[in-house]
Design a protein around this motif. Structure first.
Motif, mmCIF file in Angstrom:
data_model
loop_
_atom_site.group_PDB
_atom_site.id
_atom_site.type_symbol
_atom_site.label_atom_id
_atom_site.label_comp_id
_atom_site.label_asym_id
_atom_site.label_seq_id
_atom_site.Cartn_x
_atom_site.Cartn_y
_atom_site.Cartn_z
ATOM 1 N N VAL A 36 13.997 -15.623 20.508
ATOM 2 C CA VAL A 36 13.728 -15.616 19.068
ATOM 3 C C VAL A 36 14.988 -15.199 18.310
ATOM 4 N N LEU A 41 23.750 -12.203 19.588
ATOM 5 C CA LEU A 41 22.586 -11.793 20.385
ATOM 6 C C LEU A 41 22.900 -10.522 21.175
ATOM 7 N N PRO A 49 12.326 -16.058 10.143
ATOM 8 C CA PRO A 49 13.104 -16.278 11.372
ATOM 9 C C PRO A 49 12.358 -17.084 12.424
ATOM 10 N N PHE A 60 18.098 -15.289 19.381
ATOM 11 C CA PHE A 60 19.155 -16.295 19.542
ATOM 12 C C PHE A 60 18.899 -17.514 18.648
ATOM 13 N N ALA A 119 12.882 -20.979 13.024
ATOM 14 C CA ALA A 119 14.078 -21.568 13.646
ATOM 15 C C ALA A 119 13.697 -22.362 14.884
ATOM 16 N N PHE A 154 21.205 -6.646 20.385
ATOM 17 C CA PHE A 154 20.474 -5.833 21.358
ATOM 18 C C PHE A 154 21.242 -4.552 21.709
ATOM 19 N N LEU A 206 25.389 -7.859 28.452
ATOM 20 C CA LEU A 206 24.708 -6.776 27.724
ATOM 21 C C LEU A 206 24.395 -5.609 28.654
ATOM 22 N N PHE A 261 17.225 -17.681 15.925
ATOM 23 C CA PHE A 261 17.415 -17.316 14.520
ATOM 24 C C PHE A 261 18.905 -17.213 14.189
ATOM 25 N N SER A 302 14.842 -12.308 23.290
ATOM 26 C CA SER A 302 16.192 -12.863 23.196
ATOM 27 C C SER A 302 16.177 -14.285 22.643
ATOM 28 N N LEU A 311 14.896 -8.584 14.061
ATOM 29 C CA LEU A 311 15.303 -9.775 13.317
ATOM 30 C C LEU A 311 16.007 -9.412 12.014
ATOM 31 N N VAL A 345 9.920 -6.312 16.508
ATOM 32 C CA VAL A 345 10.577 -7.615 16.374
ATOM 33 C C VAL A 345 11.068 -7.840 14.948
ATOM 34 N N THR A 346 10.324 -7.338 13.971
ATOM 35 C CA THR A 346 10.768 -7.463 12.581
ATOM 36 C C THR A 346 12.066 -6.687 12.372
#
Lengths: 205, 320
Positions: free
Chosen positions: A45, A64, B75, A47, B78, A68, B91, A49, A43, A90, A86-87
């Motif tokens: 990473v 965010l 990314p 957020f 950041a 998800f 969520l 980004f 979360s 993102l 993760v890629t």
């Protein structure tokens, strides 16, 4: 990959020890706890980004949650053979955040029009000990180091495209440069990044 | 041409007419477009061109993959930022809601699949299933000895018994199904109420960790002001722990409000609020020790700032 059931996990093991691929498998099977673990892992990473792109905390938090939730809905579509979780995550984040930025740009407002100099100034310095996640912190330092090695003009072209969603033509108009020059700067910039990053050992789960 | 393709693995060369009338070879390599493509910075026409080219050119496709691997790392550059815990709470509530909705939507399908065969009997045409009257040799001897009219009545009674049993079974099964639907509908309704209650009109307090605590928490008061929700997230080794939420009254006394079992680092519980919250100046979350009967260590606390008025609790609907 076969999804381990609760029995296989056993008392001595728990979800937090599973790999991303195993967790997303479980999420695809309806295990929301697995998605929660993935949220705990990434979360920040996502957020960070999203915030880097949209520049607004509230909007970044909305994104965010949406990223998800979309990962939850599309978890069965994820294939680890095409890249890491993760890629993938993102990539969803980038698409959604850029859509948001472009939407805002179509609406006339002054807060959205950051000058290139501002963007460059916002590029954070690599400071040790900021991240809890050692791996992520290490990757961050490496990527920032590689970006810092680029000539300013190349970095600017890449950042305007990637973080602001501008097309090459829009960048050329904004900078008052020929379109071909912008294309060349992007190509050379990515080439240089690739060379620099190829020399570093990075592994994302 | 096909021989050349086999030898070199090159893509077939195709052409398209651009808007200006200029002919653009689709089969030409498009390396100068690759960087713009992976950065999402191409005009629609260029984007379309490279996408069509990539379908037939493995060389440019490899190039795209290589550059994508580089872009995929951007990314991580950041500046680190931490979202509030509210996002996670929202969520998880949304996911739980979607799961319930999916279960509810799946119910009729399951009902059709599990229908007992008896329900599919052509009840409007029972005679179609009667044994042929003329086939007396295949009848039971006692049945064949009866007059034809009696034979029909006996055969009908033979059919009626299983049909009646099927109807009874169907009725019982139907009642059971209706009960299940009602039960699940009630659960969905409860969940929807919870989501609505802790939505935009809830009061939300992000609790402050005390000392070296690595625990994060959010205390929420539902829009109806009669329910509370506590969410706690822990880090480090103590990821399985019991926490107690307590209100601090004007005398400084701790009044227990709820207990929460945290598993694998996080947990959420909802609980009724029986006391007037206006009596409390603060809430505290304590990690309960293994031995009972002793006070736990306070890991989180938050000031209520008199946000709830005892005279008109519903008037305070804006989160601080």
């Amino acid at each position: 990959m076969a999804m381990p059931d609760d029995g296989e996990l056993g008392a001595s093991s728990n979800l937090t020890e599973l790999s991303d691929a195993d967790l997303i498998d479980r999420a695809a099977g309806g295990d929301s706890r697995a998605l929660e673990i993935l949220y705990d892992r990434y979360s920040r990473v996502v957020f960070s980004f999203a915030l880097r792109i949209v520049g607004d905390r509230q909007l970044a938090e909305e994104l965010l949650q949406e990223v998800f939730f979309r990962a939850w809905q599309q978890s069965s579509a994820f294939s680890s053979s095409r890249g890491t979780f993760v890629t993938w995550l993102l990539s969803i984040t980038h698409n959604m955040a850029i859509d948001e930025v472009r939407k805002r740009r179509r609406r006339p407002q002054k807060a959205d029009s950051e000058e290139p100099e501002t963007i460059l100034a916002a590029m954070p310095d690599s400071g040790p000990g900021v991240e809890d996640e050692v791996v992520m912190g290490s990757v961050r330092e490496t990527v920032i180091g590689a970006m810092n090695q680029l000539p300013l003009a190349q970095r600017e072209a890449i950042e305007l495209a990637y973080y602001q969603g501008l097309t090459q033509r829009e960048i050329a108009d904004r900078l008052g440069e020929p379109l071909g020059t912008v294309k060349t700067r992007m190509r050379l910039g990515i080439q240089k990044l690739r060379e620099t990053l190829a020399g570093s050992e990075m592994e994302l789960t | 041409m096909s021989d050349i393709l086999k030898r070199t693995g090159e893509a077939p060369r195709r052409y398209r007419i651009a808007g200006s009338g200029q002919v653009t070879p689709v089969g030409d390599h498009v390396e100068d477009l690759v960087s713009g493509y992976v950065l999402g910075a191409l005009d629609p026409a260029e984007h379309d061109l490279i996408e069509r080219h990539l379908r037939v050119c493995s060389r440019c496709d490899r190039r795209v993959a290589e550059e994508r691997n580089v872009i995929a790392l951007l990314p991580f550059a950041a500046a680190p930022a931490t979202p509030t815990l509210d996002v996670k709470v929202a969520l998880l509530a949304r996911i739980a809601h979607s799961q319930r909705a999916a279960q509810e939507a799946a119910l009729p399908v399951r009902a059709v699949r599990t229908l007992p065969p008896a329900v599919t009997l052509p009840a409007s045409r029972p005679q179609a299933t009667l044994p042929p009257v003329a086939a007396s040799e295949s009848m039971q001897p006692w049945l064949a000895a009866l007059p034809a009219s009696s034979r029909f009545g006996r055969a009908a009674s033979y059919l009626a018994v299983p049909l009646l049993m099927a109807l009874i079974a169907t009725g019982a099964w139907g009642m059971q199904l209706r009960s299940q639907v009602a039960q699940q509908g009630s659960q969905v309704s409860t969940l929807q109420q919870t989501v609505a209650n802790f939505g935009t009109n809830a009061l939300s307090y992000t609790l402050t960790p005390t000392g070296d605590s690595q625990t994060q928490g959010v205390f929420q008061i539902g829009a109806n002001r009669r329910e509370g929700m506590l969410t706690v997230q822990t880090q480090g080794e103590s990821i399985d722990q019991v926490f107690e939420l307590a209100g601090v009254n004007s005398k400084g006394e701790l009044v227990p409000m709820a207990q929460l079992d945290v598993k694998d680092g996080s947990g959420t519980t909802t609980f009724p609020i029986n006391d007037l919250l206006s009596d409390y100046t603060q809430v505290k979350v304590q990690a309960k020790p293994v031995a009972t009967g002793t006070d736990g260590e306070t890991v989180l606390s938050g000031d209520l700032n008199g946000a709830i008025s005892s005279e008109n609790p519903a008037a305070n609907s804006t989160a601080p």
